[in-house]
Design a protein around this motif. Sequence first.
Motif, PDB file in Angstrom:
ATOM      1  N   MET A 168       0.469  -1.053  -0.005  1.00 53.67           N
ATOM      2  CA  MET A 168       0.052   0.370  -0.380  1.00 53.67           C
ATOM      3  C   MET A 168       0.866   1.422   0.213  1.00 53.67           C
ATOM      4  O   MET A 168       1.499   1.254   0.870  1.00 53.67           O
ATOM      5  CB  MET A 168      -0.839  -0.096   0.706  1.00 53.67           C
ATOM      6  N   THR A 169       0.477   2.511  -0.658  1.00 58.12           N
ATOM      7  CA  THR A 169       1.734   3.855  -1.383  1.00 58.12           C
ATOM      8  C   THR A 169       1.247   4.618  -0.668  1.00 58.12           C
ATOM      9  O   THR A 169       0.028   5.212  -1.216  1.00 58.12           O
ATOM     10  CB  THR A 169       1.910   3.662  -2.634  1.00 58.12           C
ATOM     11  N   ILE A 170       0.708   5.218   0.508  1.00 56.60           N
ATOM     12  CA  ILE A 170       0.171   6.181   0.597  1.00 56.60           C
ATOM     13  C   ILE A 170       0.935   7.701   0.491  1.00 56.60           C
ATOM     14  O   ILE A 170       2.010   8.234   0.676  1.00 56.60           O
ATOM     15  CB  ILE A 170       0.309   5.650   1.713  1.00 56.60           C
ATOM     16  N   ALA A 171       0.359   8.535   0.281  1.00 60.99           N
ATOM     17  CA  ALA A 171       0.199   9.736  -0.587  1.00 60.99           C
ATOM     18  C   ALA A 171       0.643  10.608   0.977  1.00 60.99           C
ATOM     19  O   ALA A 171      -0.124  11.213   1.336  1.00 60.99           O
ATOM     20  CB  ALA A 171      -0.474  10.635  -0.945  1.00 60.99           C
ATOM     21  N   LYS A 172       1.846  11.737   0.560  1.00 55.72           N
ATOM     22  CA  LYS A 172       2.206  12.642   1.382  1.00 55.72           C
ATOM     23  C   LYS A 172       2.023  14.178   1.298  1.00 55.72           C
ATOM     24  O   LYS A 172       1.772  14.675   2.097  1.00 55.72           O
ATOM     25  CB  LYS A 172       4.107  12.338   1.965  1.00 55.72           C
ATOM     26  N   PHE A 173       1.423  14.392   0.129  1.00 54.12           N
ATOM     27  CA  PHE A 173       1.296  15.586  -0.142  1.00 54.12           C
ATOM     28  C   PHE A 173      -0.172  15.212  -0.573  1.00 54.12           C
ATOM     29  O   PHE A 173      -0.493  14.471  -1.223  1.00 54.12           O
ATOM     30  CB  PHE A 173       2.467  15.733  -1.308  1.00 54.12           C
ATOM     31  N   PRO A 174      -0.783  16.498  -0.441  1.00 51.22           N
ATOM     32  CA  PRO A 174      -2.211  16.201  -0.817  1.00 51.22           C
ATOM     33  C   PRO A 174      -2.104  16.068  -2.331  1.00 51.22           C
ATOM     34  O   PRO A 174      -1.592  17.504  -3.146  1.00 51.22           O
ATOM     35  CB  PRO A 174      -2.589  17.731   0.076  1.00 51.22           C
ATOM     36  N   PHE A 175      -3.269  15.709  -3.077  1.00 51.06           N
ATOM     37  CA  PHE A 175      -2.634  15.413  -4.189  1.00 51.06           C
ATOM     38  C   PHE A 175      -3.322  15.370  -5.186  1.00 51.06           C
ATOM     39  O   PHE A 175      -3.507  15.356  -6.284  1.00 51.06           O
ATOM     40  CB  PHE A 175      -2.903  12.998  -4.161  1.00 51.06           C
ATOM     41  N   TRP A 176      -4.876  16.789  -4.311  1.00 50.84           N
ATOM     42  CA  TRP A 176      -5.314  17.288  -5.466  1.00 50.84           C
ATOM     43  C   TRP A 176      -5.307  18.601  -5.886  1.00 50.84           C
ATOM     44  O   TRP A 176      -5.765  19.817  -5.508  1.00 50.84           O
ATOM     45  CB  TRP A 176      -6.912  17.686  -4.405  1.00 50.84           C
ATOM     46  N   ARG A 177      -3.964  18.959  -5.269  1.00 47.05           N
ATOM     47  CA  ARG A 177      -3.146  20.588  -5.407  1.00 47.05           C
ATOM     48  C   ARG A 177      -2.703  21.488  -6.539  1.00 47.05           C
ATOM     49  O   ARG A 177      -2.265  20.358  -7.025  1.00 47.05           O
ATOM     50  CB  ARG A 177      -1.819  20.655  -4.217  1.00 47.05           C
ATOM     51  N   VAL A 178      -2.742  22.211  -7.028  1.00 43.55           N
ATOM     52  CA  VAL A 178      -2.957  22.249  -8.566  1.00 43.55           C
ATOM     53  C   VAL A 178      -1.623  23.577  -8.325  1.00 43.55           C
ATOM     54  O   VAL A 178      -0.960  24.168  -7.375  1.00 43.55           O
ATOM     55  CB  VAL A 178      -3.957  23.323  -8.982  1.00 43.55           C
ATOM     56  N   VAL A 179      -1.047  23.660  -9.145  1.00 44.48           N
ATOM     57  CA  VAL A 179      -0.007  24.692  -9.441  1.00 44.48           C
ATOM     58  C   VAL A 179      -0.105  25.471 -10.731  1.00 44.48           C
ATOM     59  O   VAL A 179      -0.950  25.174 -11.280  1.00 44.48           O
ATOM     60  CB  VAL A 179       1.280  23.964 -10.572  1.00 44.48           C
ATOM     61  N   PRO A 180      -0.135  26.982 -10.909  1.00 44.42           N
ATOM     62  CA  PRO A 180      -0.283  27.654 -12.054  1.00 44.42           C
ATOM     63  C   PRO A 180      -0.017  27.513 -13.235  1.00 44.42           C
ATOM     64  O   PRO A 180       1.504  26.399 -13.628  1.00 44.42           O
ATOM     65  CB  PRO A 180       0.396  28.880 -11.194  1.00 44.42           C
ATOM     66  N   GLY A 181      -0.567  27.582 -14.245  1.00 48.17           N
ATOM     67  CA  GLY A 181      -0.291  27.305 -15.988  1.00 48.17           C
ATOM     68  C   GLY A 181       0.166  28.405 -16.722  1.00 48.17           C
ATOM     69  O   GLY A 181       1.133  28.975 -15.678  1.00 48.17           O
ATOM     70  N   ASN A 182       0.289  28.239 -18.283  1.00 48.18           N
ATOM     71  CA  ASN A 182       0.995  29.764 -18.231  1.00 48.18           C
ATOM     72  C   ASN A 182       0.269  30.440 -18.768  1.00 48.18           C
ATOM     73  O   ASN A 182       0.827  31.663 -19.281  1.00 48.18           O
ATOM     74  CB  ASN A 182       1.616  28.859 -20.026  1.00 48.18           C
ATOM     75  N   ARG A 183      -1.136  30.546 -18.652  1.00 46.77           N
ATOM     76  CA  ARG A 183      -2.192  31.808 -19.350  1.00 46.77           C
ATOM     77  C   ARG A 183      -2.766  31.827 -17.556  1.00 46.77           C
ATOM     78  O   ARG A 183      -2.943  31.283 -16.581  1.00 46.77           O
ATOM     79  CB  ARG A 183      -3.282  31.441 -20.033  1.00 46.77           C
ATOM     80  N   GLU A 184      -3.083  33.580 -17.616  1.00 46.10           N
ATOM     81  CA  GLU A 184      -4.111  34.106 -16.252  1.00 46.10           C
ATOM     82  C   GLU A 184      -5.526  33.446 -16.000  1.00 46.10           C
ATOM     83  O   GLU A 184      -6.491  33.547 -17.081  1.00 46.10           O
ATOM     84  CB  GLU A 184      -4.384  35.136 -16.943  1.00 46.10           C
ATOM     85  N   GLY A 185      -5.143  32.967 -14.893  1.00 42.16           N
ATOM     86  CA  GLY A 185      -6.215  31.942 -14.380  1.00 42.16           C
ATOM     87  C   GLY A 185      -6.250  30.317 -13.975  1.00 42.16           C
ATOM     88  O   GLY A 185      -6.794  29.691 -14.858  1.00 42.16           O
ATOM     89  N   GLU A 186      -4.777  30.391 -14.855  1.00 41.70           N
ATOM     90  CA  GLU A 186      -4.973  28.380 -15.368  1.00 41.70           C
ATOM     91  C   GLU A 186      -4.021  27.933 -14.389  1.00 41.70           C
ATOM     92  O   GLU A 186      -2.959  28.084 -13.682  1.00 41.70           O
ATOM     93  CB  GLU A 186      -4.562  28.219 -16.309  1.00 41.70           C
ATOM     94  N   TYR A 187      -4.467  26.448 -14.622  1.00 39.87           N
ATOM     95  CA  TYR A 187      -4.448  25.875 -12.985  1.00 39.87           C
ATOM     96  C   TYR A 187      -4.251  24.559 -13.610  1.00 39.87           C
ATOM     97  O   TYR A 187      -5.368  23.892 -14.468  1.00 39.87           O
ATOM     98  CB  TYR A 187      -4.394  25.890 -11.826  1.00 39.87           C
ATOM     99  N   ILE A 188      -2.788  23.579 -13.388  1.00 38.95           N
ATOM    100  CA  ILE A 188      -2.568  22.446 -13.626  1.00 38.95           C
ATOM    101  C   ILE A 188      -2.509  21.258 -12.103  1.00 38.95           C
ATOM    102  O   ILE A 188      -2.221  21.316 -11.852  1.00 38.95           O
ATOM    103  CB  ILE A 188      -1.412  22.173 -14.088  1.00 38.95           C
ATOM    104  N   LEU A 189      -3.533  20.064 -12.472  1.00 36.12           N
ATOM    105  CA  LEU A 189      -3.451  19.053 -11.247  1.00 36.12           C
ATOM    106  C   LEU A 189      -2.863  18.295 -12.319  1.00 36.12           C
ATOM    107  O   LEU A 189      -3.198  17.579 -13.590  1.00 36.12           O
ATOM    108  CB  LEU A 189      -4.498  18.854 -11.272  1.00 36.12           C
ATOM    109  N   THR A 190      -1.719  17.951 -11.672  1.00 35.47           N
ATOM    110  CA  THR A 190      -0.874  16.208 -12.308  1.00 35.47           C
ATOM    111  C   THR A 190      -1.642  15.791 -11.339  1.00 35.47           C
ATOM    112  O   THR A 190      -1.354  15.182 -10.261  1.00 35.47           O
ATOM    113  CB  THR A 190       0.944  16.666 -12.016  1.00 35.47           C
ATOM    114  N   VAL A 191      -1.876  14.296 -12.228  1.00 32.37           N
ATOM    115  CA  VAL A 191      -2.822  12.843 -12.086  1.00 32.37           C
ATOM    116  C   VAL A 191      -1.922  12.032 -11.113  1.00 32.37           C
ATOM    117  O   VAL A 191      -1.152  11.843 -12.062  1.00 32.37           O
ATOM    118  CB  VAL A 191      -3.744  12.642 -12.986  1.00 32.37           C
TER     119      VAL A 191
END
Length: 261
Positions: free
Chosen positions: A1-24
């Motif tokens: 069993m692998t347990i995530a240590k970081f909140p896996f729903w957190r996003v990072v800013p994208g390249n455009r204004e108002g754009e965010y990316i979630l790496t799945v």
Amino acid sequence: MTIAKFPFWRVVPGNREGEYILTVMPPATVGPEGAPHVMGGVALAAAIDALELASGLPILWANIQFLSPTQHAEELTIQCEQCGGGQSIGQWKADIYVNSRPTHRINAALGAREPSDRQVFCVMPDLPAPDQCDPKPLQRFGAPGSLYDQVEMRLARSDPENGFEAIWTRGRSGFDNDAGWVALISDFFLGSHPGTFGGSSLDATFRFVQPAKPGWVLSVTEMAAFERGVAHGSARHFDEDGKLLAISSQTGVLPRTPIME
């Protein structure tokens, strides 16, 4: 069993204004091994994170529509835009895409009217504490490290005949019970009645009241009706001290052949 240590729903800013990316990552997914998809509650939690970052305001409520599948998605692109509001509360919308294909649509309000007095009318029902409850058998499957490896669930009460379930849920990594995590938990709606196993969500509405420290969350779900092939219902979410965290509701398509316990 692998347990995530970081909140896996957190996003990072994208390249455009108002754009965010979630790496799945695997913790964000459910479904059979070899065909994972992003759990709807994870998409809602990611949208809330993106909207809070875009607006600089805390979430009040959000509604998400599930438009199309997310199988094998490597990332979600979330585009946020303000569409109304006043000085203290803003009305926002967001769209989520996978490879330029729309998969989710979100409407939300964020902010706060201050100063204000707090008054909570909703009281947690008298139910067994988590350490007095048995684990809930999960009618789910997926690859190691996927979402159902990330949570513990204990059944406080189940009454399918009357459409009622109360279940304790806790993240194995001890995440804060913030808006994103509680929104994610709220999407276990279609597991709260045996007749809903294998169904799919059409929409979800999440109303956030207040956060809480890490620990168990009690979700008290009441099905209102099964009609025209869909389930309608609502839930209230409390921390271990009985504090109301959020209210949610959902409509989900019932499976043609239910997966019974």
